[in-house]
Design an enzyme around this catalytic site. Structure first.
Site, PDB file in Angstrom:
ATOM      1  N   SER A  69       3.360  33.107  40.099  1.00 47.09           N
ATOM      2  CA  SER A  69       3.323  31.996  41.151  1.00 47.09           C
ATOM      3  C   SER A  69       2.379  32.067  42.080  1.00 47.09           C
ATOM      4  O   SER A  69       1.787  33.133  42.019  1.00 47.09           O
ATOM      5  CB  SER A  69       4.732  32.352  41.910  1.00 47.09           C
ATOM      6  OG  SER A  69       4.879  31.760  43.065  1.00 47.09           O
ATOM      7  N   TYR A 127      11.216  37.733  46.572  1.00 45.10           N
ATOM      8  CA  TYR A 127      10.608  36.778  45.480  1.00 45.10           C
ATOM      9  C   TYR A 127       9.111  36.940  45.464  1.00 45.10           C
ATOM     10  O   TYR A 127       8.461  37.488  44.582  1.00 45.10           O
ATOM     11  CB  TYR A 127      10.800  35.384  45.654  1.00 45.10           C
ATOM     12  CG  TYR A 127      10.309  34.279  44.822  1.00 45.10           C
ATOM     13  CD1 TYR A 127      10.904  33.901  43.564  1.00 45.10           C
ATOM     14  CD2 TYR A 127       8.905  33.822  45.065  1.00 45.10           C
ATOM     15  CE1 TYR A 127      10.140  33.298  42.752  1.00 45.10           C
ATOM     16  CE2 TYR A 127       8.488  32.765  44.085  1.00 45.10           C
ATOM     17  CZ  TYR A 127       9.171  32.441  43.016  1.00 45.10           C
ATOM     18  OH  TYR A 127       8.680  31.609  42.054  1.00 45.10           O
TER      19      TYR A 127
END
Ligand code: ADP
Length: 266
Positions: free
Chosen positions: A141, A154
């Protein structure tokens, strides 16, 4: 350029979002595809939309080693040796580190990090034994580079996936196995609704799904890139054996700035 047609792909989190986009793109290229996902309802819907004889759905919680090995066996029994692995399943929890509990860590690291480790531990020995190369794509990401207060865990998981992937990239070269790290920005997907699939122990802890917050996040994600576009860029990168897959050029300046800042600190 690497061939995709005729190969078998295994995609975790393949029933929605980026994973589903990848499945569609790989099928169009003539690959056979196993989509593995924790959600049976999503798997059923995905198989229907994909509408192909070349795809199977497997129920899998990527954080379980045992389930992973069983799903890998089933995929290979039904579709032949897997040579394209997409460690893509992901969940997100929009809260800061200081607000997070051990259960939160277990869940978010269990899926986003251990899920990748389980994929690698399960499939790499098989790919190496076969000696025919292979390719592993891990979904990172922009959060593997850019830190924000929320989502805290995350971000930690994605930094670790980046480190794992960069390390693998070097160690697998001699085996002819390629590695890529997919680094998308915002994507039109359901990851903002991860709360809906929280394991029971987290729900029991009394943290309700925050409908209002999720609705806000859904709006933000709606402005994101189409999963099919992310998938197309990913397939192109696999073909070219590229390591970094950056799909969102708008982060270019931000990344440059970060690295310049780090260099300035030396
Ligand atoms: P994105 O495509 O942006 O990563 P999505 O939420 O649309 O976000 O897709 C993530 C997929 O990962 C979903 O289909 C979800 O069901 C799946 N997933 C989440 N947790 C697990 C898990 N523990 N094991 C397997 N799949 C999972």
């Amino acid at each position: 350029m690497r061939e995709i047609a005729g190969r078998t792909a295994f995609i975790t989190g393949g029933a929605n979002g980026i994973g589903l986009g990848l499945a569609r793109a790989l099928l169009a290229e003539g690959a056979k595809v196993a989509i593995a996902d924790i959600r049976q309802d999503s798997l059923d819907a995905a198989l229907k939309t994909l509408g192909s004889e070349q795809v199977i759905g497997l129920k899998l919680d990527v954080s379980s080693r045992e389930e992973f090995a069983a799903a890998a066996d089933e995929a290979e029994d039904r579709l032949g040796p897997v040579s394209l692995l997409f460690n893509n399943a992901g969940v997100n929890l929009f809260q800061t580190i200081d607000e997070s509990t051990y259960d939160d860590w277990d869940w978010v690291l269990g899926v986003n990090l251990n899920g990748v480790i389980n994929g690698v531990q399960t499939f790499l020995p098989r790919m190496k034994d076969r000696g025919k190369g292979g390719h592993v794509v891990n979904t990172g990401s922009m959060a593997a580079f850019l830190v924000s207060p929320s989502p805290g865990i995350y971000t930690c998981a994605k930094f670790a996936v980046r480190a794992l992937s960069e390390s693998l990239r070097y160690s697998l070269t001699s085996h002819g196995i390629g590695v890529s790290l997919l680094c998308p920005g915002l994507v039109k997907s359901n990851i903002h609704a991860s709360d809906a699939i929280r394991p029971q122990n987290l729900e029991d802890r009394g943290k309700p799904v925050d409908e209002a917050f999720n609705a806000q996040l859904a709006k933000v994600h709606e402005a994101g890139m189409e999963p099919d576009e992310v998938a197309a860029k990913t397939i192109e990168a696999v073909r070219a054996n590229k390591f970094y897959i950056f799909t969102h050029p708008e982060f270019k300046d931000e990344l440059k700035e970060i690295f310049n800042e780090i260099l300035d600190d030396f």
